[in-house]
Design a protein around this motif. Structure first.
Motif, PDB file in Angstrom:
ATOM      1  N   ARG A  74     -11.244  32.569  44.046  1.00  0.00           N
ATOM      2  CA  ARG A  74     -12.376  33.161  44.772  1.00  0.00           C
ATOM      3  C   ARG A  74     -13.616  32.283  44.662  1.00  0.00           C
ATOM      4  O   ARG A  74     -14.342  32.105  45.623  1.00  0.00           O
ATOM      5  N   GLN A  77     -13.296  29.362  46.941  1.00  0.00           N
ATOM      6  CA  GLN A  77     -13.448  29.730  48.355  1.00  0.00           C
ATOM      7  C   GLN A  77     -14.906  29.959  48.715  1.00  0.00           C
ATOM      8  O   GLN A  77     -15.339  29.594  49.804  1.00  0.00           O
ATOM      9  N   THR A  78     -15.670  30.556  47.816  1.00  0.00           N
ATOM     10  CA  THR A  78     -17.064  30.830  48.148  1.00  0.00           C
ATOM     11  C   THR A  78     -17.893  29.538  48.161  1.00  0.00           C
ATOM     12  O   THR A  78     -18.904  29.464  48.856  1.00  0.00           O
TER      13      THR A  78
END
Length: 80
Positions: A74, A77-78
């Motif tokens: 995550r 991805q951010t």
């Protein structure tokens, strides 16, 4: 080609414990999985010995490892 859907496929218990220690450190690992081998004079060797004999603890450690990997994915991805 035989690809496993198991995210732990090919991972040794030693690699899992080592990755968790590198990510969380022993104090946080001992807080998240409250077992003595993580809290009192911790080492990878003593942890492996205990986890190989204690299925419920191994399950918790593997679950924490999968959680850590999801959080890392995550975060990646951010940033992208």
């Amino acid at each position: 080609m035989n690809t496993s859907k198991d995210p732990l496929h090919g991972m040794t218990l030693e690699a899992i414990v080592t990755a968790l220690v590198e990510h969380f450190g022993w104090p946080e690992l001992g807080r998240r999985v409250a077992i003595k081998c993580f809290q009192l004079d911790p080492s990878v060797a003593s942890s492996l010995k205990f986890l190989r004999k204690t299925p419920w603890a191994r399950t918790k450690v593997e679950g924490l490892y999968l959680f850590m990997r999801r959080e890392q994915a995550r975060a990646t991805q951010t940033r992208a």
